[in-house]
Design a protein around this motif. Structure first.
Motif, PDB file in Angstrom:
ATOM      1  N   GLU A 151       0.827  -1.201   0.000  1.00  0.00           N
ATOM      2  CA  GLU A 151       0.000   0.000   0.000  1.00  0.00           C
ATOM      3  C   GLU A 151       0.866   1.258   0.000  1.00  0.00           C
ATOM      4  OE1 GLU A 151      -2.543  -0.319   3.352  1.00  0.00           O
ATOM      5  OE2 GLU A 151      -3.858  -1.847   2.463  1.00  0.00           O
ATOM      6  N   ARG A 152       1.941   1.242   0.810  1.00  0.00           N
ATOM      7  CA  ARG A 152       2.831   2.397   0.854  1.00  0.00           C
ATOM      8  C   ARG A 152       3.533   2.602  -0.481  1.00  0.00           C
ATOM      9  NH1 ARG A 152       3.889   0.933   6.437  1.00  0.00           N
ATOM     10  NH2 ARG A 152       5.715  -0.321   5.822  1.00  0.00           N
ATOM     11  N   ARG A 153       3.939   1.490  -1.082  1.00  0.00           N
ATOM     12  CA  ARG A 153       4.586   1.565  -2.389  1.00  0.00           C
ATOM     13  C   ARG A 153       3.636   2.117  -3.442  1.00  0.00           C
ATOM     14  NH1 ARG A 153       8.818   2.680  -5.385  1.00  0.00           N
ATOM     15  NH2 ARG A 153       8.985   1.409  -7.271  1.00  0.00           N
ATOM     16  N   LEU A 154       2.397   1.648  -3.434  1.00  0.00           N
ATOM     17  CA  LEU A 154       1.396   2.109  -4.391  1.00  0.00           C
ATOM     18  C   LEU A 154       1.104   3.590  -4.189  1.00  0.00           C
ATOM     19  CD1 LEU A 154      -0.566   1.422  -6.653  1.00  0.00           C
ATOM     20  CD2 LEU A 154      -2.241   0.757  -4.925  1.00  0.00           C
ATOM     21  N   GLU A 155       1.016   4.011  -2.934  1.00  0.00           N
ATOM     22  CA  GLU A 155       0.764   5.419  -2.623  1.00  0.00           C
ATOM     23  C   GLU A 155       1.904   6.302  -3.107  1.00  0.00           C
ATOM     24  OE1 GLU A 155      -1.457   8.563  -1.408  1.00  0.00           O
ATOM     25  OE2 GLU A 155      -2.049   6.441  -1.405  1.00  0.00           O
ATOM     26  N   ALA A 156       3.131   5.820  -2.946  1.00  0.00           N
ATOM     27  CA  ALA A 156       4.299   6.578  -3.399  1.00  0.00           C
ATOM     28  C   ALA A 156       4.301   6.713  -4.923  1.00  0.00           C
ATOM     29  CB  ALA A 156       5.581   5.898  -2.929  1.00  0.00           C
ATOM     30  N   LEU A 157       3.908   5.633  -5.614  1.00  0.00           N
ATOM     31  CA  LEU A 157       3.841   5.667  -7.076  1.00  0.00           C
ATOM     32  C   LEU A 157       2.766   6.637  -7.561  1.00  0.00           C
ATOM     33  CD1 LEU A 157       4.249   1.866  -7.919  1.00  0.00           C
ATOM     34  CD2 LEU A 157       5.894   3.690  -8.376  1.00  0.00           C
ATOM     35  N   LYS A 158       1.621   6.631  -6.885  1.00  0.00           N
ATOM     36  CA  LYS A 158       0.537   7.550  -7.254  1.00  0.00           C
ATOM     37  C   LYS A 158       0.958   9.007  -7.048  1.00  0.00           C
ATOM     38  CE  LYS A 158      -3.413   4.488  -6.308  1.00  0.00           C
ATOM     39  NZ  LYS A 158      -4.602   4.284  -5.444  1.00  0.00           N
ATOM     40  N   LYS A 159       1.655   9.247  -5.942  1.00  0.00           N
ATOM     41  CA  LYS A 159       2.116  10.600  -5.636  1.00  0.00           C
ATOM     42  C   LYS A 159       3.126  11.078  -6.677  1.00  0.00           C
ATOM     43  CE  LYS A 159       4.046  13.375  -1.875  1.00  0.00           C
ATOM     44  NZ  LYS A 159       4.585  13.359  -0.476  1.00  0.00           N
ATOM     45  N   ALA A 160       4.034  10.184  -7.066  1.00  0.00           N
ATOM     46  CA  ALA A 160       5.039  10.531  -8.067  1.00  0.00           C
ATOM     47  C   ALA A 160       4.389  10.806  -9.421  1.00  0.00           C
ATOM     48  CB  ALA A 160       6.062   9.401  -8.193  1.00  0.00           C
ATOM     49  N   GLN A 161       3.395  10.024  -9.781  1.00  0.00           N
ATOM     50  CA  GLN A 161       2.696  10.216 -11.044  1.00  0.00           C
ATOM     51  C   GLN A 161       1.920  11.528 -11.055  1.00  0.00           C
ATOM     52  OE1 GLN A 161       3.040   8.399 -13.765  1.00  0.00           O
ATOM     53  NE2 GLN A 161       1.697   9.816 -14.852  1.00  0.00           N
ATOM     54  N   LYS A 162       1.304  11.856  -9.925  1.00  0.00           N
ATOM     55  CA  LYS A 162       0.576  13.116  -9.814  1.00  0.00           C
ATOM     56  C   LYS A 162       1.519  14.300  -9.953  1.00  0.00           C
ATOM     57  CE  LYS A 162      -2.429  15.749  -6.703  1.00  0.00           C
ATOM     58  NZ  LYS A 162      -3.077  15.789  -5.362  1.00  0.00           N
ATOM     59  N   GLN A 163       2.695  14.208  -9.301  1.00  0.00           N
ATOM     60  CA  GLN A 163       3.677  15.285  -9.399  1.00  0.00           C
ATOM     61  C   GLN A 163       4.170  15.451 -10.833  1.00  0.00           C
ATOM     62  OE1 GLN A 163       5.582  17.642  -6.882  1.00  0.00           O
ATOM     63  NE2 GLN A 163       5.239  18.249  -8.990  1.00  0.00           N
ATOM     64  N   LYS A 164       4.406  14.323 -11.507  1.00  0.00           N
ATOM     65  CA  LYS A 164       4.861  14.383 -12.888  1.00  0.00           C
ATOM     66  C   LYS A 164       3.821  15.044 -13.783  1.00  0.00           C
ATOM     67  CE  LYS A 164       6.538  11.520 -16.708  1.00  0.00           C
ATOM     68  NZ  LYS A 164       6.863  10.151 -17.175  1.00  0.00           N
ATOM     69  N   GLN A 165       2.553  14.731 -13.573  1.00  0.00           N
ATOM     70  CA  GLN A 165       1.490  15.311 -14.383  1.00  0.00           C
ATOM     71  C   GLN A 165       1.382  16.816 -14.144  1.00  0.00           C
ATOM     72  OE1 GLN A 165      -0.254  13.565 -16.791  1.00  0.00           O
ATOM     73  NE2 GLN A 165      -0.762  15.693 -17.341  1.00  0.00           N
ATOM     74  N   GLU A 166       1.578  17.235 -12.904  1.00  0.00           N
ATOM     75  CA  GLU A 166       1.565  18.665 -12.582  1.00  0.00           C
ATOM     76  C   GLU A 166       2.685  19.387 -13.320  1.00  0.00           C
ATOM     77  OE1 GLU A 166       1.786  19.010  -8.365  1.00  0.00           O
ATOM     78  OE2 GLU A 166      -0.293  18.368  -8.024  1.00  0.00           O
ATOM     79  N   TRP A 167       3.861  18.764 -13.369  1.00  0.00           N
ATOM     80  CA  TRP A 167       4.977  19.363 -14.096  1.00  0.00           C
ATOM     81  C   TRP A 167       4.673  19.469 -15.585  1.00  0.00           C
ATOM     82  CZ3 TRP A 167       8.748  15.757 -11.097  1.00  0.00           C
ATOM     83  CH2 TRP A 167       9.178  16.395  -9.921  1.00  0.00           C
ATOM     84  N   LEU A 168       4.109  18.397 -16.142  1.00  0.00           N
ATOM     85  CA  LEU A 168       3.789  18.401 -17.571  1.00  0.00           C
ATOM     86  C   LEU A 168       2.765  19.483 -17.899  1.00  0.00           C
ATOM     87  CD1 LEU A 168       3.582  14.550 -18.276  1.00  0.00           C
ATOM     88  CD2 LEU A 168       5.438  16.115 -18.889  1.00  0.00           C
TER      89      LEU A 168
END
Length: 221
Positions: free
Chosen positions: A44-61
């Motif tokens: 769950e922690r790993r999945l949450e970290a991946l979701k957070k990283a993907q959200k940050q990447k989308q914000e940058w894009l």
């Protein structure tokens, strides 16, 4: 005497091996103690970290990261800098062939380092800004963090003093300014062609007005 020394060495090696074995046994035992609930929490922690990283990447894009873009005016420059934490801005002139060399490398790095915004601005369209930043050498890269100029890369002197510098060399130089997330060794630049006269131009904590910055070179070659 030699036989006694060998015995001592043998005992030391045996004790070291036992300590290593005990440490490994303890780690294996700890892994065996992890139950299904622990594994589920780790997932769950790993999945949450991946979701957070993907959200940050989308914000940058969404802010224009991930590509090397030309902006059309000084007004655009201030908006782009205000909108992103890390910005690399290449000040260029169409008549300077070294700017085209830099364009090639920056296009590659913009795709690789999505955490940073890569933009370029024609100095002829930004006389006020280039005067404020005291840009005298073309090409010059302004490296900004939180709206303030952290560093400048003036010409190619910091890149091996050659037109044949590698993308890795430029990446290392940007990493030295903390304007990108660099995973290599900052203490040693990548190997590549280096000419005599290479030096490291460092400018710290100047505002984007750049009133105290002055280049140590007066030609754009």
């Amino acid at each position: 005497m030699a036989h006694q020394s060998m015995d001592i060495l043998s005992k030391v090696l045996e004790q070291t091996a036992m300590l290593v074995e005990e440490k490994l046994d303890a780690q294996i035992s700890k892994l065996n103690e992890i139950d299904e609930d622990d594994l589920e929490r780790l997932k769950e922690r790993r999945l949450e970290a991946l979701k957070k990283a993907q959200k940050q990447k989308q914000e940058w894009l969404n802010k224009g990261h991930g590509e090397y873009r030309e902006i059309s005016s000084e007004k655009d420059f201030f908006g782009e800098v205000k909108d992103s934490k890390n910005v690399v801005c290449h000040f260029y002139k169409g008549s300077t062939f070294r700017c085209k060399i830099l364009d090639k490398h920056l296009t590659i790095l913009a795709k690789k380092h999505v955490e940073t915004k890569f933009i370029t601005l024609n100095v002829d369209k930004a006389p006020f800004l280039t005067d404020r930043l005291r840009i005298k050498v073309i090409p010059t890269m302004c490296l900004l963090i939180d709206g303030k100029t952290k560093d400048y890369v003036v010409g190619f002197t910091d890149l091996g003093n050659t037109d044949e510098f590698s993308t890795e060399m430029l990446e290392w130089r940007l990493g030295c300014a903390d304007v990108i997330n660099y995973s290599g060794n900052l203490m040693e630049p990548p190997t590549g062609p280096v000419r005599s006269g290479t030096k490291f131009t460092k400018v710290d904590k100047k505002t984007i007005r750049g009133r105290t910055y002055d280049s140590d070179s007066d030609s754009d070659n």
